[in-house]
Scaffold this motif. Structure first.
Motif, PDB file in Angstrom:
ATOM      1  N   PRO A 169      -5.337  17.736   0.918  1.00 46.65           N
ATOM      2  CA  PRO A 169      -3.871  17.413   0.865  1.00 46.65           C
ATOM      3  C   PRO A 169      -3.731  16.117   1.600  1.00 46.65           C
ATOM      4  CG  PRO A 169      -4.083  19.322   2.222  1.00 46.65           C
ATOM      5  CD  PRO A 169      -5.054  19.079   1.625  1.00 46.65           C
ATOM      6  N   MET A 170      -4.357  15.939   2.721  1.00 48.60           N
ATOM      7  CA  MET A 170      -4.314  14.698   3.482  1.00 48.60           C
ATOM      8  C   MET A 170      -5.636  13.966   3.603  1.00 48.60           C
ATOM      9  SD  MET A 170      -1.068  14.708   4.433  1.00 48.60           S
ATOM     10  CE  MET A 170      -1.035  13.658   6.079  1.00 48.60           C
ATOM     11  N   LYS A 171      -5.568  12.534   3.722  1.00 51.11           N
ATOM     12  CA  LYS A 171      -6.872  11.852   3.678  1.00 51.11           C
ATOM     13  C   LYS A 171      -6.785  10.987   4.973  1.00 51.11           C
ATOM     14  CE  LYS A 171      -5.432   8.316   0.387  1.00 51.11           C
ATOM     15  NZ  LYS A 171      -5.709   7.695  -1.035  1.00 51.11           N
ATOM     16  N   CYS A 172      -7.966  10.311   5.170  1.00 51.42           N
ATOM     17  CA  CYS A 172      -8.157   9.254   6.220  1.00 51.42           C
ATOM     18  C   CYS A 172      -7.361   7.887   5.753  1.00 51.42           C
ATOM     19  CB  CYS A 172      -9.859   8.826   6.410  1.00 51.42           C
ATOM     20  SG  CYS A 172      -9.849   7.566   7.466  1.00 51.42           S
ATOM     21  N   ARG A 173      -6.572   7.272   6.587  1.00 53.34           N
ATOM     22  CA  ARG A 173      -6.138   6.239   6.307  1.00 53.34           C
ATOM     23  C   ARG A 173      -6.896   4.934   5.746  1.00 53.34           C
ATOM     24  NH1 ARG A 173      -1.829   3.437  10.871  1.00 53.34           N
ATOM     25  NH2 ARG A 173      -1.110   5.528  10.518  1.00 53.34           N
ATOM     26  N   GLY A 174      -8.148   4.889   6.301  1.00 56.88           N
ATOM     27  CA  GLY A 174      -8.824   3.690   6.171  1.00 56.88           C
ATOM     28  C   GLY A 174      -8.715   2.621   6.937  1.00 56.88           C
ATOM     29  N   THR A 175      -9.003   1.515   6.540  1.00 59.71           N
ATOM     30  CA  THR A 175      -9.016   0.297   7.541  1.00 59.71           C
ATOM     31  C   THR A 175      -7.817  -0.534   7.161  1.00 59.71           C
ATOM     32  OG1 THR A 175     -10.855  -0.595   6.247  1.00 59.71           O
ATOM     33  CG2 THR A 175     -11.299   0.532   8.148  1.00 59.71           C
ATOM     34  N   ILE A 176      -6.820  -0.382   6.241  1.00 62.72           N
ATOM     35  CA  ILE A 176      -5.950  -0.949   6.049  1.00 62.72           C
ATOM     36  C   ILE A 176      -4.631  -0.318   6.528  1.00 62.72           C
ATOM     37  CG2 ILE A 176      -4.389  -2.434   4.427  1.00 62.72           C
ATOM     38  CD1 ILE A 176      -6.819  -2.922   2.682  1.00 62.72           C
ATOM     39  N   TRP A 177      -4.126  -0.881   7.747  1.00 61.09           N
ATOM     40  CA  TRP A 177      -2.720  -0.096   8.080  1.00 61.09           C
ATOM     41  C   TRP A 177      -1.567  -0.946   8.070  1.00 61.09           C
ATOM     42  CZ3 TRP A 177      -4.721   1.955  13.676  1.00 61.09           C
ATOM     43  CH2 TRP A 177      -5.790   2.667  13.678  1.00 61.09           C
ATOM     44  N   GLU A 178      -0.536  -0.282   7.127  1.00 63.12           N
ATOM     45  CA  GLU A 178       0.438  -1.140   7.009  1.00 63.12           C
ATOM     46  C   GLU A 178       1.628  -0.584   7.995  1.00 63.12           C
ATOM     47  OE1 GLU A 178       1.918  -0.711   3.046  1.00 63.12           O
ATOM     48  OE2 GLU A 178      -0.167  -0.903   2.149  1.00 63.12           O
ATOM     49  N   TYR A 179       2.352  -1.847   8.545  1.00 64.95           N
ATOM     50  CA  TYR A 179       3.423  -1.619   9.090  1.00 64.95           C
ATOM     51  C   TYR A 179       4.623  -2.686   8.772  1.00 64.95           C
ATOM     52  CZ  TYR A 179       0.123   0.338  12.539  1.00 64.95           C
ATOM     53  OH  TYR A 179      -0.749   1.000  13.274  1.00 64.95           O
ATOM     54  N   MET A 180       5.763  -2.163   8.795  1.00 64.49           N
ATOM     55  CA  MET A 180       7.092  -2.986   8.539  1.00 64.49           C
ATOM     56  C   MET A 180       7.489  -3.554   9.813  1.00 64.49           C
ATOM     57  SD  MET A 180       7.500  -2.543   5.026  1.00 64.49           S
ATOM     58  CE  MET A 180       9.204  -3.582   5.162  1.00 64.49           C
ATOM     59  N   THR A 181       7.568  -4.938   9.507  1.00 59.72           N
ATOM     60  CA  THR A 181       8.046  -5.477  10.827  1.00 59.72           C
ATOM     61  C   THR A 181       9.630  -5.915  10.834  1.00 59.72           C
ATOM     62  OG1 THR A 181       7.249  -7.657   9.687  1.00 59.72           O
ATOM     63  CG2 THR A 181       5.921  -6.647  11.380  1.00 59.72           C
ATOM     64  N   ALA A 182      10.096  -6.064   9.620  1.00 56.78           N
ATOM     65  CA  ALA A 182      11.614  -6.025   9.574  1.00 56.78           C
ATOM     66  C   ALA A 182      12.348  -4.933  10.235  1.00 56.78           C
ATOM     67  CB  ALA A 182      12.117  -5.948   8.005  1.00 56.78           C
TER      68      ALA A 182
END
Length: 377
Positions: free
Chosen positions: A281-294
């Protein structure tokens, strides 16, 4: 360098240093030429001035002056030699065969925990005991992209002290990008990674890409919009002393489903026979981490010209720092790392050379580190 220590671009003498008469003459020529023309002499111009037989002899003299701390050079760049700031600022003229002694720094027994310290981070770290910090999360000043109140930084010297104060198995996560000038990247991020690994001794544990989403309305008609920054994750020692990525996992698109025909190819190229696979059901995020800056952070935070997302240090601290660990941000800026550390019940130290930014960080600690904020994370 022989008998020298770099302290935020300033050279401190830690032993007896000499210059031969010829080395002194080369140094004086570089200094006078640079002051008159506002750029450094080329190797060929130095060769002609001293009537030397080859440019290789010039290179030998400059290499010696650099090793002794009198000049700073940028590799593979023309006219890149410059007299070190200490030599330019000192009131005593450097003479051949002059001896100067300075006492080594006093090592403190206890770290100044849970404080925002205003001062030169490299000089401050020099007074700390080795192997005392668990994790560094920071974004250093680089490429003069923002206004850092007139201060600059020797990233190489900073890396050396960070490596020394980190515990074996400690991590340094650095948010960094490259300036674009005349359609070319500065490559500061790549040069720093190579320097910290090849010269200082770090391992590059991983490179995370911070996906930040550029401004939607930006009119980038000459190049691509920049939607990312690099986060090289440096490791001291053989393996991380602490690693827990459970909080970083994200939902699997097909979680709970059983998929058929799933075959896996091993590292050696051998392919495992296809079989039924039940998707977690869950997996590793990997090496691309998304962040909203707005909308990320307060107006107080954004009084600093270069900030990173509030959630970013939470993610790194929870992944790499044990509960009793110590978090350091040697370029603390608006205090995002120290706010996260305190709200996660870790000890912390923040350092910045600009008093204005230290004040911002301290105010944020007072406002954002409270019982309500702690319950959010």
């Amino acid at each position: 360098m022989d008998n020298f220590r770099f302290i935020f671009g300033i050279i401190l003498y830690t032993g007896m240093v000499t210059l031969t008469p010829k080395q002194k003459k080369v140094l004086d020529f570089v200094k006078e030429y640079s002051a008159k023309k506002e750029f450094a002499p080329s190797h060929e111009e130095i060769k002609r001035h001293f009537r030397l037989r080859s440019v290789a002899t010039v290179h030998e003299h400059l290499e010696t002056l650099e090793r002794k701390g009198y000049v700073i050079r940028e590799k593979n760049q023309p006219r890149s030699v410059e007299v070190s700031p200490f030599i330019l600022q000192t009131s005593n003229v450097v003479r051949a065969a002059t001896f100067i002694d300075v006492a080594p720094p006093r090592i403190v027994k206890k770290l100044p925990l849970n404080q925002i310290i205003c001062g030169d981070s490299i000089e401050i770290m020099r007074s700390w005991p080795s192997s005392s910090i668990d994790i560094v999360v920071t974004s250093p000043p680089y490429d003069k992209i923002r206004d850092y109140k007139g201060f600059a930084l020797n990233l190489s010297a900073a890396g050396q002290e960070i490596y020394r104060v980190l515990k074996n198995g400690g991590i340094a996560a650095m948010v960094i990008q490259d300036q674009t000038k005349e359609f070319g990247k500065s490559l500061t991020s790549f040069r720093t990674i190579l320097d910290w690994c090849d010269r200082i001794g770090f391992k590059l544990f991983e490179t995370v890409i911070y996906r930040k989403y550029g401004a939607e309305g930006a009119w980038w008609n000459k190049r691509f919009r920049v939607d990312h920054e690099y986060i090289p994750v440096f490791l001291k020692g053989g393996r991380p002393q602490y690693f827990n990525k459970e909080h970083l996992k994200i939902p699997s698109k097909h979680g709970g489903k059983t998929m058929t025909g799933g075959g896996t190819r091993l590292t050696n190229g051998v392919r495992i026979a296809t079989r039924a696979i039940t998707i977690n059901p869950m997996k590793c995020r990997g090496t691309i981490w998304e962040y909203m800056t707005a909308g990320d952070g307060s107006r107080l935070k954004h009084q600093h010209p270069a900030t990173f997302p509030n959630q970013l240090p939470y993610d790194f601290i929870q992944c790499f720092c044990p509960k009793e660990g110590i978090v350091l941000d040697p370029f603390v800026g608006s205090g995002t790392t120290t706010v996260a550390a305190k709200n996660l019940d870790r000890s912390y130290i923040g350092i910045d050379i600009a008093p204005e930014y230290c004040n911002i960080a301290r105010k944020r600690m007072e406002i954002e580190c409270n019982e309500k904020q702690q319950k959010m994370f």
